[in-house]
Design an enzyme around this catalytic site. Structure first.
Site, PDB file in Angstrom:
ATOM      1  N   HIS A 160     -25.845 -59.410  93.142  1.00  0.00           N
ATOM      2  CA  HIS A 160     -26.887 -58.462  92.716  1.00  0.00           C
ATOM      3  C   HIS A 160     -26.326 -57.036  92.695  1.00  0.00           C
ATOM      4  CE1 HIS A 160     -30.522 -55.977  92.747  1.00  0.00           C
ATOM      5  NE2 HIS A 160     -30.127 -55.460  93.892  1.00  0.00           N
ATOM      6  N   ASP A 185     -17.902 -39.756  64.522  1.00  0.00           N
ATOM      7  CA  ASP A 185     -17.891 -40.996  65.301  1.00  0.00           C
ATOM      8  C   ASP A 185     -17.171 -40.683  66.607  1.00  0.00           C
ATOM      9  OD1 ASP A 185     -18.012 -44.295  64.170  1.00  0.00           O
ATOM     10  OD2 ASP A 185     -17.401 -43.823  66.209  1.00  0.00           O
ATOM     11  N   TRP A 214     -21.269 -56.390  98.118  1.00  0.00           N
ATOM     12  CA  TRP A 214     -20.651 -55.777  96.927  1.00  0.00           C
ATOM     13  C   TRP A 214     -19.517 -54.831  97.319  1.00  0.00           C
ATOM     14  CZ3 TRP A 214     -20.117 -50.805  94.875  1.00  0.00           C
ATOM     15  CH2 TRP A 214     -20.779 -49.778  95.543  1.00  0.00           C
ATOM     16  N   SER A 236     -12.351 -51.514  81.167  1.00  0.00           N
ATOM     17  CA  SER A 236     -13.388 -51.105  80.214  1.00  0.00           C
ATOM     18  C   SER A 236     -13.865 -49.677  80.499  1.00  0.00           C
ATOM     19  CB  SER A 236     -14.569 -52.076  80.299  1.00  0.00           C
ATOM     20  OG  SER A 236     -15.681 -51.556  79.633  1.00  0.00           O
ATOM     21  N   SER A 237     -14.132 -49.383  81.788  1.00  0.00           N
ATOM     22  CA  SER A 237     -14.619 -48.046  82.161  1.00  0.00           C
ATOM     23  C   SER A 237     -13.601 -46.965  81.824  1.00  0.00           C
ATOM     24  CB  SER A 237     -14.915 -47.989  83.660  1.00  0.00           C
ATOM     25  OG  SER A 237     -16.048 -48.739  83.958  1.00  0.00           O
ATOM     26  N   HIS A 257     -17.581 -43.368  96.753  1.00  0.00           N
ATOM     27  CA  HIS A 257     -18.515 -42.246  96.737  1.00  0.00           C
ATOM     28  C   HIS A 257     -18.536 -41.501  95.405  1.00  0.00           C
ATOM     29  CE1 HIS A 257     -21.772 -40.311  98.593  1.00  0.00           C
ATOM     30  NE2 HIS A 257     -21.405 -39.262  97.899  1.00  0.00           N
ATOM     31  N   GLU A 271     -18.044 -42.894  92.703  1.00  0.00           N
ATOM     32  CA  GLU A 271     -18.740 -43.882  91.867  1.00  0.00           C
ATOM     33  C   GLU A 271     -20.250 -43.669  91.892  1.00  0.00           C
ATOM     34  OE1 GLU A 271     -20.178 -47.156  89.827  1.00  0.00           O
ATOM     35  OE2 GLU A 271     -18.169 -46.301  89.786  1.00  0.00           O
ATOM     36  N   TYR A 290     -21.736 -40.887  92.148  1.00  0.00           N
ATOM     37  CA  TYR A 290     -22.039 -39.744  91.271  1.00  0.00           C
ATOM     38  C   TYR A 290     -21.796 -40.093  89.805  1.00  0.00           C
ATOM     39  CZ  TYR A 290     -23.001 -37.229  95.436  1.00  0.00           C
ATOM     40  OH  TYR A 290     -23.596 -36.850  96.606  1.00  0.00           O
ATOM     41  N   SER A 296     -32.105 -33.190  81.973  1.00  0.00           N
ATOM     42  CA  SER A 296     -31.969 -31.809  81.477  1.00  0.00           C
ATOM     43  C   SER A 296     -32.220 -31.722  79.966  1.00  0.00           C
ATOM     44  CB  SER A 296     -30.565 -31.277  81.780  1.00  0.00           C
ATOM     45  OG  SER A 296     -30.307 -31.357  83.151  1.00  0.00           O
ATOM     46  N   HIS A 311     -18.427 -40.454 105.129  1.00  0.00           N
ATOM     47  CA  HIS A 311     -19.791 -40.505 105.705  1.00  0.00           C
ATOM     48  C   HIS A 311     -20.350 -41.936 105.668  1.00  0.00           C
ATOM     49  CE1 HIS A 311     -21.489 -39.270 101.504  1.00  0.00           C
ATOM     50  NE2 HIS A 311     -21.407 -40.572 101.589  1.00  0.00           N
ATOM     51  N   HIS A 312     -19.671 -42.841 104.931  1.00  0.00           N
ATOM     52  CA  HIS A 312     -20.053 -44.262 104.980  1.00  0.00           C
ATOM     53  C   HIS A 312     -19.460 -44.940 106.213  1.00  0.00           C
ATOM     54  CE1 HIS A 312     -21.573 -44.335 100.767  1.00  0.00           C
ATOM     55  NE2 HIS A 312     -20.678 -43.388 100.602  1.00  0.00           N
ATOM     56  N   THR A 360     -26.990 -30.077  94.101  1.00  0.00           N
ATOM     57  CA  THR A 360     -28.050 -30.990  93.662  1.00  0.00           C
ATOM     58  C   THR A 360     -29.398 -30.294  93.750  1.00  0.00           C
ATOM     59  OG1 THR A 360     -26.684 -32.706  94.674  1.00  0.00           O
ATOM     60  CG2 THR A 360     -28.858 -33.361  93.923  1.00  0.00           C
ATOM     61  N   LYS A 413     -29.989 -28.045  90.839  1.00  0.00           N
ATOM     62  CA  LYS A 413     -30.460 -28.770  89.669  1.00  0.00           C
ATOM     63  C   LYS A 413     -31.964 -29.016  89.730  1.00  0.00           C
ATOM     64  CE  LYS A 413     -26.431 -31.225  88.110  1.00  0.00           C
ATOM     65  NZ  LYS A 413     -26.687 -30.725  86.757  1.00  0.00           N
ATOM     66  N   ARG A 449     -29.598 -54.747 107.443  1.00  0.00           N
ATOM     67  CA  ARG A 449     -29.562 -55.128 106.030  1.00  0.00           C
ATOM     68  C   ARG A 449     -28.694 -56.372 105.847  1.00  0.00           C
ATOM     69  NH1 ARG A 449     -25.584 -50.408 103.509  1.00  0.00           N
ATOM     70  NH2 ARG A 449     -25.588 -51.728 101.679  1.00  0.00           N
TER      71      ARG A 449
END
Length: 527
Positions: free
Chosen positions: A78, A107, A143, A171-172, A255, A257, A259, A270, A304-305, A330, A333, A452
């Site tokens: 998931h 294009d 994951w 791909s990315s 991390h 990722e 963002y 925006s 921080h993880h 943030t 924004k 979790r």
């Protein structure tokens, strides 16, 4: 041959191919954008079905529907599908569709690579999903695939998982290179950097983040692969390795990722807020600088993880303050979006409803993130449902709500038809209510200590979990309305006016509808 002549020739060749060949061989940025979006929606529904398996199991305490190993496979796949299969391809599809039109390019700069970067994705996810049917089942190590769960204690699905992740990464990276080259080289004359639409800016910055961190993920999965199959000991303490090093490498990718999955959302919001406030965006330059600051700071907050892994005090303090610091741009924004709406002539069409919900709920997710940044508090929150609540507020009511806002905003442009507004409003309100019933109580069970990724729980969490599961099923089923709205809109409906949203005066990319013939509609030659 000039670029314009080449593009015309491409369009002509493109219409010579019909049916499935048109989609297989297309180099047209709109077609490829549509492919990404359809693929992303498919993955969203598959990943959502897995979430509903998880919530069905957790509806009551005790083990009832699935065995714990299958439950772990569901949580793992998931997460992988929602991150790499739903959110990222959706943003890439939006970039393909909108970036060339927003900067006045014919294009994408590298159209053949664009085709390739899409068509390898279905194979990556086929490999990942088919691993669930192997003997021993699919990946069951979360994951984040922490070692030693993914190295010592996993079965041979690890190899398929690693291969799938490599393909997604390729791909990315190709998609990101394409976005950067397009924006740098194909802007219309006079479109200087500080005139770029914010969606283009956010995607440019996201593309640099992708190129920076995707190779780190590739390194992490390769080390997992060699630890498992080739006798290395990167993460095995018995061979002189360090399992905590895995977490450092993973989160150095992980991390930024996060963002990558939210910056394009900022660009979408925006774009939408000024349209329906009928005002220019407040503080354009500060938005660009804030986006850049977020991207740069995202590289220095990864640990921080990992507050509970036993870092030195100086390390914990550094990562705590750096994480708090990232909330400042943030906040800028959010302030600018609210200031844009302030005294605007606001109308509440569906894209605006999703955008306002985004601002409120994403901010809530940001505040719970700020709580998690506080090291001593994080010792209590870590690996509880509080963390699950936090990142789902950021990624569901953040990233996914912004994608839905974008879909409703641009669908009339893409298809030449207006969608059914009544159905779309039903979709919005049902999603808004159910998503909060689903994720808000998770804060409470998390603070009360519910861990979790566990298929069973103590009796005191039963009532909240039943409520959470009801919210989960309601949210999942509400998305079928979205599918219906999109399908009806593509098939036909009321003709879209040349200016779809009356507040969009002077927006450079506000091209006339109906959509150009090289989207979903039948090309003139074929009629």
């Amino acid at each position: 041959m000039s670029t314009v002549a080449q593009t015309e020739q491409n369009h002509h060749d493109h219409h010579a191919a019909k049916g499935i060949r048109r989609w297989l061989y297309t180099t047209n940025h709109k077609d490829i954008g549509s492919l990404y979006l359809i693929f992303s929606l498919t993955m969203f529904l598959i990943g959502g079905a897995m979430a509903m398996v998880i919530r069905a199991e957790l509806f009551q305490p005790g083990l009832q529907l699935v065995d714990p190993h299958f439950f772990n496979q569901m949580t793992t796949v998931h997460g992988l599908i929602m991150v790499f299969g739903a959110v990222m391809p959706a943003f890439t599809g939006l970039a393909n569709w909108m970036v060339p039109m927003m900067i006045g390019a014919p294009d994408m700069a590298l159209p053949r690579m664009n085709n390739w970067s899409f068509w390898i994705l279905p194979f990556a996810f086929a490999i990942l999903l088919l691993s669930l049917f192997m003997e021993g089942g699919g990946p069951a190590f979360g994951w984040t695939f922490y070692a030693p769960l993914s190295t010592t204690y996993s079965n041979d699905n690890t190899a398929l998982f690693v291969f799938a992740v490599h393909i997604m990464g390729i791909s990315s990276i190709m998609g990101a290179i394409n976005v950067i080259v397009t924006i740098v080289n194909l802007r219309a004359p006079g479109m200087t950097w500080m005139k770029l639409p914010l969606f283009v800016w956010t995607w440019l910055i996201t593309a640099f983040l992708l190129i920076a961190v995707m190779p780190v993920l590739a390194g992490a999965v390769t080390m997992v692969l060699t630890d498992k199959y080739f006798g290395t000991s990167f993460f095995n303490a018995a061979g002189g390795g360090d399992p905590v090093m895995f977490q450092h490498i993973f989160w150095f990718f992980g991390h930024p990722e996060v963002y990558i999955m939210i910056l394009p959302a900022f660009g979408i919001i925006s774009t939408i807020i000024p349209t329906f406030s009928r005002k220019k965006l407040f503080g354009y330059a500060s938005m660009v600088y804030a986006t850049s600051s977020i991207a740069l700071l995202s590289f220095i907050v990864w640990a921080h993880h990992m507050f509970t892994t036993g870092m030195p005090l100086a390390g914990e303090l550094f990562f705590m303050y750096a994480t708090m610091l990232i909330s400042v741009p943030t906040g800028v924004k959010v302030f600018n979006w609210v200031a844009t709406m302030w005294r605007g002539s606001i109308s509440f069409e569906v894209p605006m409803l999703f955008a306002i919900a985004f601002i409120v709920l994403f901010t809530l997710g940001g505040f719970s993130g700020l709580m998690l940044a506080i090291t001593p508090a994080d010792f209590q929150y870590h690996d509880t449902y509080f963390v699950v609540a936090h990142f789902h507020y950021v990624l569901v009511t953040g990233a996914i709500f912004s994608i839905m806002a974008a879909a409703y905003y641009w669908l009339p442009k893409w298809t030449g038809h207006m969608y059914n507004e009544a159905l779309a409003k039903w979709h919005f309100w049902l999603s808004l209510i159910s998503v909060n019933v689903l994720f808000f109580p998770m804060h409470f069970v998390g603070l009360a200590g519910m861990p979790r990724r566990i298929p069973d729980y103590a009796l005191q969490f039963a009532d909240f979990n039943a409520l959470i599961s009801i919210g989960g099923f309601a949210f999942g089923l509400s998305q079928l309305l979205f599918v219906a709205v999109v399908y009806k809109c593509i098939k036909g409906g009321e003709q879209a006016p040349s200016k779809v949203w009356d507040g969009a005066e002077g927006l450079e990319w506000d091209i006339p509808s109906p959509a150009p013939y090289h989207t979903f509609s039948t090309p003139p030659e074929v009629k």
